[in-house]
Design an enzyme around this catalytic site. Sequence first.
Site, PDB file in Angstrom:
ATOM      1  N   HIS A 173      34.468  -1.044  48.753  1.00 12.68           N
ATOM      2  CA  HIS A 173      33.401  -0.617  49.657  1.00 12.68           C
ATOM      3  C   HIS A 173      32.304  -1.679  49.680  1.00 12.68           C
ATOM      4  O   HIS A 173      31.855  -2.140  48.629  1.00 12.68           O
ATOM      5  CB  HIS A 173      32.822   0.718  49.194  1.00 12.68           C
ATOM      6  CG  HIS A 173      33.758   1.863  49.383  1.00 12.68           C
ATOM      7  ND1 HIS A 173      33.482   2.931  50.213  1.00 12.68           N
ATOM      8  CD2 HIS A 173      34.987   2.119  48.866  1.00 12.68           C
ATOM      9  CE1 HIS A 173      34.485   3.787  50.190  1.00 12.68           C
ATOM     10  NE2 HIS A 173      35.411   3.311  49.371  1.00 12.68           N
ATOM     11  N   LYS A 192      36.461  15.598  53.514  1.00 18.08           N
ATOM     12  CA  LYS A 192      35.234  16.371  53.351  1.00 18.08           C
ATOM     13  C   LYS A 192      35.544  17.861  53.536  1.00 18.08           C
ATOM     14  O   LYS A 192      36.457  18.194  54.275  1.00 18.08           O
ATOM     15  CB  LYS A 192      34.175  15.928  54.373  1.00 18.08           C
ATOM     16  CG  LYS A 192      33.883  14.438  54.395  1.00 18.08           C
ATOM     17  CD  LYS A 192      33.117  13.988  53.176  1.00 18.08           C
ATOM     18  CE  LYS A 192      32.774  12.492  53.265  1.00 18.08           C
ATOM     19  NZ  LYS A 192      32.007  12.023  52.110  1.00 18.08           N
ATOM     20  N   HIS A 249      35.989   2.080  44.623  1.00 17.57           N
ATOM     21  CA  HIS A 249      34.712   2.622  45.086  1.00 17.57           C
ATOM     22  C   HIS A 249      33.592   2.067  44.218  1.00 17.57           C
ATOM     23  O   HIS A 249      33.786   1.817  43.028  1.00 17.57           O
ATOM     24  CB  HIS A 249      34.737   4.152  45.035  1.00 17.57           C
ATOM     25  CG  HIS A 249      33.668   4.796  45.856  1.00 17.57           C
ATOM     26  ND1 HIS A 249      32.355   4.856  45.451  1.00 17.57           N
ATOM     27  CD2 HIS A 249      33.715   5.408  47.066  1.00 17.57           C
ATOM     28  CE1 HIS A 249      31.639   5.476  46.375  1.00 17.57           C
ATOM     29  NE2 HIS A 249      32.436   5.821  47.370  1.00 17.57           N
ATOM     30  N   LYS A 251      41.378   9.495  51.785  1.00 17.03           N
ATOM     31  CA  LYS A 251      40.770   9.076  50.525  1.00 17.03           C
ATOM     32  C   LYS A 251      40.136  10.243  49.789  1.00 17.03           C
ATOM     33  O   LYS A 251      39.486  11.092  50.393  1.00 17.03           O
ATOM     34  CB  LYS A 251      39.704   8.009  50.818  1.00 17.03           C
ATOM     35  CG  LYS A 251      38.797   7.638  49.663  1.00 17.03           C
ATOM     36  CD  LYS A 251      37.720   6.679  50.116  1.00 17.03           C
ATOM     37  CE  LYS A 251      36.653   6.493  49.055  1.00 17.03           C
ATOM     38  NZ  LYS A 251      35.863   7.717  48.825  1.00 17.03           N
TER      39      LYS A 251
END
Length: 473
Positions: free
Chosen positions: A320, A168, A287, A194
């Site tokens: 996920h 992030k 994902h 990731k």
Amino acid sequence: MAAKTYDAGVKDYRSIYWEPQYQVKDSDILAVFKVVPQPGVSREEAAAAVAAESSTATWTTVWTDLLTDLDYYKGRAYAIEDVPGSDEAFYAFIAYPMDLFEEGSVVNVFTSLVGNVFGFKAVRALRLEDVRFPLWFVMTCPGAPHGMKVERDLLDKYGRPLLGCTIKPKLGLSAKNYGRAVYECLRGGLDFTKDDENVNSQPFLRWRDRFLFCQEAIEKAEAETGERKGHYMNVTAGTMEEIYERAEFAKEIGTPIIMSDYLTVGWSAHTSLSRWCRKNGMLLHVHRAMHAVMDRNPNHGINFRVLAKILRLMGGDHLHSGTVVGKLEGDREATIGWINLLRDRFIKADRSRGIFFDQDWGPQPGLFPVASGGIHVWHMPALVSIFGNDSVLQFGGGTLGHPWGNAAGACANRFALEACVQARNDGRNLEKEGKEILTKAAQTSPELRMAMETWKEVRFEFDTVDKLDVQHR
């Protein structure tokens, strides 16, 4: 036998496609839909209409019906059940003969099951709740490129969940700063970092630069820690040619794992990438971006358990699957059902977890469910209890938001994980004793102590929208 006469006009679906006496075959693909019919449409007619429009029928009788054996090829609505707590919706169980579908093509199956029928006027709402794939179909699909056991052997990591982190902010970092964040997280104790789902090749972060800086970070962290590390390099792109180019480059520089957004990239593209990963010894992280568009509405769309089964057929080593305790949607029992569908070789029908059919995956290896989305160290005891060893626990903000930096955040998560695993192995109840376990561990880890102080008031207490249609006992 084909019909002997030809009668023009709008079809009465119930007379042809409603067969409550039908005996389901092991070779049938079975589906259960939640149906809300239009006012004035009977349950039997609505169920038969779904069977018809998702298999052989059109809206009227056509003369070419005489040229084939429709009784053999048609889908059959064979059972109807009430939906607990609903006066409008019901479950329609439909069986499809094996010859309706191309072997190994998930795309072909779902072009029928969730195609035009979802816009059909006879129903107000329609949701595909579950699908039973017979073993003959499972065996024609690629499945996981490698699976859990092979991945553990490649990484030399056993006896605990794997730890990850999404870098992030997800967008805006330069390649050099992005790689620096990767290095700090891996050095601090994580197994993986990731790319986020929408990190592809934007002007500020071209894919080749990102791959090179991330691989440098991996190699440096491995040298310092003596552990195998990885970064999920997202190869999702606008064309299949670009996807292969990025995957080949990742292989060339020695990265162990790449990533795909399997819903937005398209099922055919993802299946092709999965096959490439198996041939080239590359792990594949998956994902589920866009899933909630399809699965969050409890009355219309596709349940995530079906999307999870689709992925297991197409192939992936991680997927996920929600967290139960974090910021994203996920009923506890339903999530446990999804986890079982991803990992286990054979799953028994269990309505308490939303599983309508037995599912035999044959020799296909299981894959790691990934818990990700709004989780931090206080969630660790519950996550280890819910997901067990064969999982990836992925902390983004719960790593990078640590007041002392990324490495400290990673260290706190690793320390919390190992404390919870040890406590579980000693027979302690993680969900009841989690606070005590973490508090004791924090006495010897200032990083964990600071993380616990930072996030002690952070909770996500919104109610789940898509709840199971059963009463938990």
